[in-house]
Write a protein that holds these residues in place. Structure first.
Motif, PDB file in Angstrom:
ATOM      1  N   ALA A   3       0.852  -1.181   0.000  1.00  0.00           N
ATOM      2  CA  ALA A   3       0.000   0.000   0.000  1.00  0.00           C
ATOM      3  C   ALA A   3       0.894   1.239   0.000  1.00  0.00           C
ATOM      4  O   ALA A   3       2.050   1.183   0.421  1.00  0.00           O
ATOM      5  CB  ALA A   3      -0.907   0.004   1.221  1.00  0.00           C
ATOM      6  N   GLU A  45      -1.551   7.472   2.080  1.00  0.00           N
ATOM      7  CA  GLU A  45      -2.529   8.444   1.600  1.00  0.00           C
ATOM      8  C   GLU A  45      -3.049   8.142   0.195  1.00  0.00           C
ATOM      9  O   GLU A  45      -3.438   9.033  -0.539  1.00  0.00           O
ATOM     10  CB  GLU A  45      -1.952   9.865   1.671  1.00  0.00           C
ATOM     11  CG  GLU A  45      -1.637  10.295   3.100  1.00  0.00           C
ATOM     12  CD  GLU A  45      -1.133  11.725   3.212  1.00  0.00           C
ATOM     13  OE1 GLU A  45      -1.242  12.482   2.228  1.00  0.00           O
ATOM     14  OE2 GLU A  45      -0.639  12.067   4.295  1.00  0.00           O
ATOM     15  N   THR A  46      -3.058   6.846  -0.152  1.00  0.00           N
ATOM     16  CA  THR A  46      -3.592   6.394  -1.439  1.00  0.00           C
ATOM     17  C   THR A  46      -4.614   5.302  -1.154  1.00  0.00           C
ATOM     18  O   THR A  46      -4.334   4.398  -0.363  1.00  0.00           O
ATOM     19  CB  THR A  46      -2.452   5.828  -2.326  1.00  0.00           C
ATOM     20  OG1 THR A  46      -1.456   6.832  -2.495  1.00  0.00           O
ATOM     21  CG2 THR A  46      -2.976   5.390  -3.668  1.00  0.00           C
ATOM     22  N   PRO A  47      -5.801   5.405  -1.767  1.00  0.00           N
ATOM     23  CA  PRO A  47      -6.806   4.368  -1.521  1.00  0.00           C
ATOM     24  C   PRO A  47      -6.239   2.972  -1.812  1.00  0.00           C
ATOM     25  O   PRO A  47      -5.458   2.785  -2.751  1.00  0.00           O
ATOM     26  CB  PRO A  47      -7.933   4.712  -2.489  1.00  0.00           C
ATOM     27  CG  PRO A  47      -7.767   6.174  -2.758  1.00  0.00           C
ATOM     28  CD  PRO A  47      -6.280   6.419  -2.698  1.00  0.00           C
ATOM     29  N   TYR A  48      -6.643   2.042  -0.999  1.00  0.00           N
ATOM     30  CA  TYR A  48      -6.162   0.657  -1.130  1.00  0.00           C
ATOM     31  C   TYR A  48      -7.356  -0.277  -1.146  1.00  0.00           C
ATOM     32  O   TYR A  48      -8.297  -0.111  -0.377  1.00  0.00           O
ATOM     33  CB  TYR A  48      -5.258   0.313   0.062  1.00  0.00           C
ATOM     34  CG  TYR A  48      -4.634  -1.057  -0.003  1.00  0.00           C
ATOM     35  CD1 TYR A  48      -3.436  -1.261  -0.651  1.00  0.00           C
ATOM     36  CD2 TYR A  48      -5.244  -2.149   0.593  1.00  0.00           C
ATOM     37  CE1 TYR A  48      -2.838  -2.511  -0.720  1.00  0.00           C
ATOM     38  CE2 TYR A  48      -4.671  -3.410   0.539  1.00  0.00           C
ATOM     39  CZ  TYR A  48      -3.459  -3.592  -0.116  1.00  0.00           C
ATOM     40  OH  TYR A  48      -2.879  -4.822  -0.170  1.00  0.00           O
ATOM     41  N   GLU A  49      -7.332  -1.227  -2.024  1.00  0.00           N
ATOM     42  CA  GLU A  49      -8.410  -2.210  -2.089  1.00  0.00           C
ATOM     43  C   GLU A  49      -7.820  -3.535  -2.565  1.00  0.00           C
ATOM     44  O   GLU A  49      -7.000  -3.569  -3.480  1.00  0.00           O
ATOM     45  CB  GLU A  49      -9.480  -1.752  -3.081  1.00  0.00           C
ATOM     46  CG  GLU A  49     -10.659  -2.671  -3.170  1.00  0.00           C
ATOM     47  CD  GLU A  49     -11.729  -2.131  -4.113  1.00  0.00           C
ATOM     48  OE1 GLU A  49     -12.211  -2.935  -4.920  1.00  0.00           O
ATOM     49  OE2 GLU A  49     -12.054  -0.933  -4.041  1.00  0.00           O
ATOM     50  N   GLN A  50      -8.233  -4.607  -1.898  1.00  0.00           N
ATOM     51  CA  GLN A  50      -7.804  -5.943  -2.317  1.00  0.00           C
ATOM     52  C   GLN A  50      -8.939  -6.918  -2.050  1.00  0.00           C
ATOM     53  O   GLN A  50      -9.433  -6.993  -0.930  1.00  0.00           O
ATOM     54  CB  GLN A  50      -6.552  -6.397  -1.556  1.00  0.00           C
ATOM     55  CG  GLN A  50      -6.097  -7.793  -1.895  1.00  0.00           C
ATOM     56  CD  GLN A  50      -5.695  -7.957  -3.355  1.00  0.00           C
ATOM     57  OE1 GLN A  50      -4.929  -7.160  -3.885  1.00  0.00           O
ATOM     58  NE2 GLN A  50      -6.233  -8.959  -4.011  1.00  0.00           N
TER      59      GLN A  50
END
Length: 85
Positions: free
Chosen positions: A65, A68-73
């Motif tokens: 990750a 300050e960046t969107p994270y999606e898994q």
């Protein structure tokens, strides 16, 4: 009862196939010896337990990750998940 779905009894007396459901299955086998003048028959009840396939999860590791960046898994599951729910 019947054999589990996916399994069959051959004329030679072998149970074979790929079971498609887990659980305990009770069935009766009947044999007849017709080589004698008075055919003899015998029956016996059997239980076969089909274990659920093991669960596995994916992915095997997670991507890094960034702050300050969107994270999606998304996770996936395979195996006999319905058995465990």
């Amino acid at each position: 009862g019947t054999l589990p779905p996916g399994l069959a009894l051959s004329p030679g007396g072998e149970i074979a196939g790929v079971p498609s459901e887990s659980g305990d299955f009770i069935f009766t086998l009947t044999v007849t010896d017709s080589t004698v003048s008075v055919p003899a028959t015998a029956s016996a009840e059997f239980t076969i337990r089909i274990a659920p396939s093991p669960l596995s999860f994916g992915p095997p590791s997670l991507p890094d990750a960034i702050i300050e960046t969107p994270y999606e898994q998304r996770f996936t599951i395979s195996g006999d998940a319905a058995y465990y729910l």
